[in-house]
Design a protein around this motif. Structure first.
Motif, PDB file in Angstrom:
ATOM      1  N   THR A  63      66.087 148.015  66.856  1.00 10.31           N
ATOM      2  CA  THR A  63      66.016 148.772  65.732  1.00 10.31           C
ATOM      3  C   THR A  63      66.033 147.925  64.593  1.00 10.31           C
ATOM      4  OG1 THR A  63      68.446 149.024  65.462  1.00 10.31           O
ATOM      5  CG2 THR A  63      67.295 150.662  66.888  1.00 10.31           C
ATOM      6  N   ALA A  64      65.812 148.547  63.116  1.00  9.93           N
ATOM      7  CA  ALA A  64      65.677 147.829  62.047  1.00  9.93           C
ATOM      8  C   ALA A  64      67.033 146.941  61.824  1.00  9.93           C
ATOM      9  CB  ALA A  64      65.320 148.664  60.821  1.00  9.93           C
ATOM     10  N   ASP A  65      68.210 147.862  62.199  1.00  6.71           N
ATOM     11  CA  ASP A  65      69.426 147.474  61.856  1.00  6.71           C
ATOM     12  C   ASP A  65      69.864 146.389  62.790  1.00  6.71           C
ATOM     13  OD1 ASP A  65      72.277 147.741  60.695  1.00  6.71           O
ATOM     14  OD2 ASP A  65      72.892 148.297  62.491  1.00  6.71           O
ATOM     15  N   GLN A  66      69.510 146.506  64.118  1.00  5.26           N
ATOM     16  CA  GLN A  66      69.864 145.384  65.312  1.00  5.26           C
ATOM     17  C   GLN A  66      68.996 144.231  65.024  1.00  5.26           C
ATOM     18  OE1 GLN A  66      68.421 147.780  68.524  1.00  5.26           O
ATOM     19  NE2 GLN A  66      70.484 148.387  69.274  1.00  5.26           N
ATOM     20  N   ARG A  67      67.943 144.347  64.259  1.00  3.18           N
ATOM     21  CA  ARG A  67      66.867 143.364  64.197  1.00  3.18           C
ATOM     22  C   ARG A  67      67.642 142.329  62.929  1.00  3.18           C
ATOM     23  NH1 ARG A  67      60.452 143.827  64.090  1.00  3.18           N
ATOM     24  NH2 ARG A  67      61.160 144.889  65.982  1.00  3.18           N
ATOM     25  N   ARG A  68      68.188 143.172  61.953  1.00  6.64           N
ATOM     26  CA  ARG A  68      68.442 142.196  60.869  1.00  6.64           C
ATOM     27  C   ARG A  68      69.661 141.476  61.459  1.00  6.64           C
ATOM     28  NH1 ARG A  68      67.510 147.124  57.797  1.00  6.64           N
ATOM     29  NH2 ARG A  68      69.479 147.983  58.333  1.00  6.64           N
ATOM     30  N   LYS A  69      70.712 141.995  62.466  1.00  2.49           N
ATOM     31  CA  LYS A  69      71.774 141.375  62.816  1.00  2.49           C
ATOM     32  C   LYS A  69      71.376 140.334  63.637  1.00  2.49           C
ATOM     33  CE  LYS A  69      74.775 145.456  62.529  1.00  2.49           C
ATOM     34  NZ  LYS A  69      75.626 146.441  63.267  1.00  2.49           N
ATOM     35  N   VAL A  70      70.194 140.480  64.405  1.00  2.00           N
ATOM     36  CA  VAL A  70      69.964 139.332  65.319  1.00  2.00           C
ATOM     37  C   VAL A  70      69.066 138.197  64.622  1.00  2.00           C
ATOM     38  CG1 VAL A  70      67.977 138.834  67.121  1.00  2.00           C
ATOM     39  CG2 VAL A  70      69.611 140.680  67.610  1.00  2.00           C
ATOM     40  N   ASP A  71      68.645 138.563  63.662  1.00  2.00           N
ATOM     41  CA  ASP A  71      67.884 137.521  62.540  1.00  2.00           C
ATOM     42  C   ASP A  71      68.789 136.653  62.011  1.00  2.00           C
ATOM     43  OD1 ASP A  71      65.601 138.775  63.047  1.00  2.00           O
ATOM     44  OD2 ASP A  71      65.079 139.952  60.983  1.00  2.00           O
ATOM     45  N   ALA A  72      70.040 136.846  61.728  1.00  2.00           N
ATOM     46  CA  ALA A  72      71.075 136.113  61.097  1.00  2.00           C
ATOM     47  C   ALA A  72      71.457 134.858  62.158  1.00  2.00           C
ATOM     48  CB  ALA A  72      72.205 136.955  60.844  1.00  2.00           C
ATOM     49  N   GLU A  73      71.685 135.579  63.461  1.00  2.00           N
ATOM     50  CA  GLU A  73      71.861 134.614  64.462  1.00  2.00           C
ATOM     51  C   GLU A  73      70.773 133.619  64.637  1.00  2.00           C
ATOM     52  OE1 GLU A  73      74.153 132.541  67.441  1.00  2.00           O
ATOM     53  OE2 GLU A  73      74.469 133.797  65.806  1.00  2.00           O
ATOM     54  N   LEU A  74      69.601 134.337  64.771  1.00  2.00           N
ATOM     55  CA  LEU A  74      68.178 133.607  64.835  1.00  2.00           C
ATOM     56  C   LEU A  74      68.092 132.503  64.009  1.00  2.00           C
ATOM     57  CD1 LEU A  74      65.505 133.115  66.426  1.00  2.00           C
ATOM     58  CD2 LEU A  74      64.517 135.160  65.122  1.00  2.00           C
ATOM     59  N   ASP A  75      68.367 132.885  62.608  1.00  2.00           N
ATOM     60  CA  ASP A  75      68.034 131.713  61.477  1.00  2.00           C
ATOM     61  C   ASP A  75      68.875 130.695  61.672  1.00  2.00           C
ATOM     62  OD1 ASP A  75      65.950 133.302  60.336  1.00  2.00           O
ATOM     63  OD2 ASP A  75      67.370 134.161  58.678  1.00  2.00           O
ATOM     64  N   LYS A  76      70.177 130.906  62.184  1.00  2.00           N
ATOM     65  CA  LYS A  76      71.377 129.936  62.345  1.00  2.00           C
ATOM     66  C   LYS A  76      70.683 128.921  63.548  1.00  2.00           C
ATOM     67  CE  LYS A  76      76.120 128.864  63.269  1.00  2.00           C
ATOM     68  NZ  LYS A  76      75.955 128.198  64.376  1.00  2.00           N
ATOM     69  N   LEU A  77      70.282 129.650  64.645  1.00  2.00           N
ATOM     70  CA  LEU A  77      70.066 128.939  65.737  1.00  2.00           C
ATOM     71  C   LEU A  77      68.698 127.974  65.380  1.00  2.00           C
ATOM     72  CD1 LEU A  77      70.425 131.434  68.757  1.00  2.00           C
ATOM     73  CD2 LEU A  77      71.793 129.062  68.270  1.00  2.00           C
ATOM     74  N   ALA A  78      67.627 128.419  64.742  1.00  2.00           N
ATOM     75  CA  ALA A  78      66.319 127.935  64.303  1.00  2.00           C
ATOM     76  C   ALA A  78      66.905 126.694  63.348  1.00  2.00           C
ATOM     77  CB  ALA A  78      65.503 128.690  63.530  1.00  2.00           C
ATOM     78  N   LYS A  79      67.580 126.840  62.421  1.00  2.00           N
ATOM     79  CA  LYS A  79      68.090 125.652  61.531  1.00  2.00           C
ATOM     80  C   LYS A  79      68.749 124.656  62.430  1.00  2.00           C
ATOM     81  CE  LYS A  79      68.339 128.402  57.522  1.00  2.00           C
ATOM     82  NZ  LYS A  79      68.980 129.092  56.235  1.00  2.00           N
ATOM     83  N   ASP A  80      69.703 124.968  63.291  1.00  2.00           N
ATOM     84  CA  ASP A  80      70.373 124.072  64.124  1.00  2.00           C
ATOM     85  C   ASP A  80      69.684 123.199  65.202  1.00  2.00           C
ATOM     86  OD1 ASP A  80      72.662 124.830  63.089  1.00  2.00           O
ATOM     87  OD2 ASP A  80      73.586 126.097  64.488  1.00  2.00           O
ATOM     88  N   ASN A  81      68.100 123.909  65.469  1.00  2.00           N
ATOM     89  CA  ASN A  81      67.325 123.273  66.476  1.00  2.00           C
ATOM     90  C   ASN A  81      66.184 122.613  65.516  1.00  2.00           C
ATOM     91  OD1 ASN A  81      68.039 123.615  69.496  1.00  2.00           O
ATOM     92  ND2 ASN A  81      68.746 125.283  68.018  1.00  2.00           N
ATOM     93  N   GLY A  82      66.321 122.515  64.099  1.00  2.00           N
ATOM     94  CA  GLY A  82      65.096 121.737  63.415  1.00  2.00           C
ATOM     95  C   GLY A  82      63.948 122.757  63.212  1.00  2.00           C
ATOM     96  N   LEU A  83      64.098 123.978  63.271  1.00  2.00           N
ATOM     97  CA  LEU A  83      63.057 124.873  62.899  1.00  2.00           C
ATOM     98  C   LEU A  83      63.341 125.445  61.573  1.00  2.00           C
ATOM     99  CD1 LEU A  83      63.000 126.691  66.474  1.00  2.00           C
ATOM    100  CD2 LEU A  83      61.255 124.597  65.555  1.00  2.00           C
ATOM    101  N   VAL A  84      62.438 125.440  60.672  1.00  2.00           N
ATOM    102  CA  VAL A  84      62.674 125.926  59.191  1.00  2.00           C
ATOM    103  C   VAL A  84      61.334 126.497  58.776  1.00  2.00           C
ATOM    104  CG1 VAL A  84      63.245 125.480  56.728  1.00  2.00           C
ATOM    105  CG2 VAL A  84      64.320 124.187  58.832  1.00  2.00           C
ATOM    106  N   SER A  85      61.580 127.765  58.098  1.00  2.00           N
ATOM    107  CA  SER A  85      60.303 128.560  57.524  1.00  2.00           C
ATOM    108  C   SER A  85      59.344 128.964  58.728  1.00  2.00           C
ATOM    109  CB  SER A  85      59.750 127.693  56.313  1.00  2.00           C
ATOM    110  OG  SER A  85      60.901 127.529  55.349  1.00  2.00           O
ATOM    111  N   VAL A  86      59.806 129.482  59.799  1.00  2.00           N
ATOM    112  CA  VAL A  86      58.806 130.083  60.612  1.00  2.00           C
ATOM    113  C   VAL A  86      59.212 131.488  60.912  1.00  2.00           C
ATOM    114  CG1 VAL A  86      58.505 127.887  61.774  1.00  2.00           C
ATOM    115  CG2 VAL A  86      60.563 129.572  62.583  1.00  2.00           C
ATOM    116  N   SER A  87      58.236 132.138  61.424  1.00  2.00           N
ATOM    117  CA  SER A  87      58.142 133.494  61.629  1.00  2.00           C
ATOM    118  C   SER A  87      59.385 133.809  62.881  1.00  2.00           C
ATOM    119  CB  SER A  87      56.785 134.164  61.988  1.00  2.00           C
ATOM    120  OG  SER A  87      56.606 133.582  63.363  1.00  2.00           O
TER     121      SER A  87
END
Length: 264
Positions: free
Chosen positions: A144-168
């Motif tokens: 759902t939109a609400d679930q996705r927003r919460k996952v996005d926060a974790e996804l952004d953190k994991l992406a940055k921690d693994n050297g991934l920036v500004s990706v879909s």
């Protein structure tokens, strides 16, 4: 063909032996939903191999199930993972993975036992990552939109921690799935917990077995069950995907903690 004659089952043996009690219980509950205690590693391997195979072919194999590599192949087939090689495909050295996996099968001259093992191990690691990446994308799409927003926060953190920036988000999911290790394990756990509970109660993930038993157990796979009911078709398909995906997650945890250092 005895299960011990498959090279990929050496990985399977070590994985189940190194898995903790909660992980083995989660896998035991795939083959017996009423189980309250985990099967020993050897018996668990046998029951999972049989559950993943077709009953008729299991009988033709003398009561043996399929190998771990074939289980992963079937799970990827079920999820229609793109760009993967069939278990019966031929790698560069001219022997198909199925023949390389069966240590008693004949192979072309010049193909050593070391060649066979390398081909099978690469196949296993590639297909575990592709399977989890595809599941991540499928599960994320169903949020759902609400679930996705919460996952996005974790996804952004994991992406940055693994050297991934500004990706879909989709690209980040696939990249993190490919990265393997703790990133893959954490994100898959986050997605399962988000879909199953509607919140990220278990999203700040550690290796705590109490959280693991929920995320990898029957409750945590409600999301996959719903997905499977609509898309996977054959009754056994959800079970094969769940077994393969759970093993793949456990593998990533064990490799990250160096518990499977010898086969990683």
């Amino acid at each position: 063909m005895a299960l011990s004659h498959y090279i990929s089952n050496d990985v399977f043996d070590k994985l189940l032996t190194a898995a903790d009690r909660e992980e083995r219980l989660a896998l035991t509950q795939v083959v017996n939903s009423e189980a309250t205690v985990p099967l020993p590693p050897g018996e668990l391997k046998k029951q999972m191999s049989l559950a993943a195979g077709h009953s008729v072919f299991n009988a033709l194999r003398g009561g043996e199930g399929i190998s771990y590599a074939e289980m992963l192949s079937d799970a990827c087939d079920t999820l229609k993972v793109e760009g993967r090689r069939s278990y019966f495909s031929s790698p560069a050295h001219g022997v198909c993975i199925a023949d390389a996996d069966r240590s008693t099968a004949k192979v072309p001259d010049g193909v050593t036992q070391a060649d066979r093992k390398i081909a099978v191990l690469e196949y296993i690691k590639d297909h575990q990552k592709m399977l989890l990446s595809k599941l991540m994308v499928d599960l994320y799409t169903g949020l759902t939109a609400d679930q996705r927003r919460k996952v996005d926060a974790e996804l952004d953190k994991l992406a940055k921690d693994n050297g991934l920036v500004s990706v879909s988000q989709g690209a980040a999911l696939l990249a993190l799935g490919n990265a393997g290790g703790f990133a893959t394990y954490t994100l898959m756990s986050t997605l399962l917990s988000a879909v199953s509970f509607g919140t990220l109660s278990f999203g700040a993930y550690t290796f705590a077995s109490t959280a693991l038993s929920v995320v990898l157990g029957p409750v945590g796979w409600i999301a996959l069950g719903a997905y499977a009911a609509n898309k996977l078709g054959a009754p056994s398909s959800p079970k094969v995907v769940r077994m393969a995906a759970t093993c793949s997650m456990v593998y990533e945890r064990l490799v990250t903690t160096r518990a499977l250092q010898r086969i990683a």
